[in-house]
Design a protein around this motif. Structure first.
Motif: not given
Length: 275
Positions: A8, A32, A34, A56, A58, A65-66, A69
């Protein structure tokens, strides 16, 4: 079979470079951020390194959403081998200056988001008998610092969570660790939340900002910090606690050996003294 890594906070800084470095070392990296509209620097860095990253969207504070994914990645690739919780949010202000909303934001991004993602990947890792979870905290996860009350509080919390989990996860073949960088040159400081009014704290805050600006002027390069994250993920040895530089190791070590708290207070008091 290529290992799959989910990381992330890859729009800039050490997260971007960690994603590229893990891909360069042979992993399929799901990177990932935002807003995928801000992924150009990541894609450019990957292209320059001769690798590809799987970009992607996130927002880590969106737990639904997490979950979607993680399920999507596991359905597509059959597993997630590595989770790097890197997304973070800074805040400058002491307790009286901070709203409860700002404190909650720190907990949401720096504590609850990595806890949630860790919970999401644990079942698959446990069932397969292997996996690595690395959470990028900060030297602020071991050293409380003036005008970083909420930030350090959230980082202390996530380190406590991960350290408590580590020995249980280890019994199922999982490695849970933290990475503690010191100052890293990135957009993190520019994105930090600042108090609207300094009030009676103005002189102290000004002194702190001068000191902190100096620290970031000599900050570790994000490429170096990103490589340190990749090193920790792929290391043969298992350690719970990693630092991204010798300076970070010395800083954290001073706190961990500080059984009565005097050492940390002694070296942070001058940070808010003018002149």
């Amino acid at each position: 079979m290529t290992d799959v890594a989910l990381i992330t906070g890859t729009s800039s800084g050490m997260g971007l470079h960690a994603a590229v470095e893990l891909a360069r070392r042979g992993m399929h990296v799901v990177a990932t951020l935002r807003d995928v509209g801000r992924a150009a620097p990541l894609r450019d860095a990957a292209a320059a390194a001769g690798v590809e990253v799987d970009v992607r969207a996130l927002d880590v504070v969106d737990h639904d959403a997490a979950a979607r994914l993680v399920a999507e990645i596991e359905a597509e690739f059959g597993r997630i081998d590595v989770l790097v919780n890197n997304a973070g949010l800074g805040a400058v202000g002491t307790a009286e200056q901070l709203s409860m909303e700002q404190i909650q934001d720190q907990l949401d991004v720096n504590y609850l988001a990595p806890v949630n993602l860790t919970k999401l990947v644990l079942p698959g890792m446990r069932e397969r008998g292997g996996g690595r979870i690395l959470t990028v905290t900060s030297v602020g996860g071991a050293v409380g610092q003036p005008f970083a009350d909420a930030y350090c509080g959230a980082k202390f919390a996530v380190e406590g969570f991960m350290q408590s989990l580590a020995v249980v996860a280890e019994r199922f073949g999982l490695r849970v660790s933290v990475m503690e960088p010191a100052a890293v040159a990135s957009a993190f400081v520019a994105n930090a939340v600042l108090p609207e009014s300094s009030g009676p704290y103005a002189a102290l805050l000004d002194a702190y900002i001068v000191r902190t600006s100096g620290a970031f002027a000599n900050a570790q390069a994000p490429e170096s910090a990103g490589a340190a994250i990749a090193d920790a993920v792929l290391a043969d040895e298992y350690r719970f606690r990693w630092q991204s530089s010798e300076g970070a190791t010395a800083f954290v070590g001073a706190s961990l050996a500080d059984t009565d708290g005097s050492r940390v207070l002694g070296f942070t008091r001058p940070w808010i003294a003018a002149g």
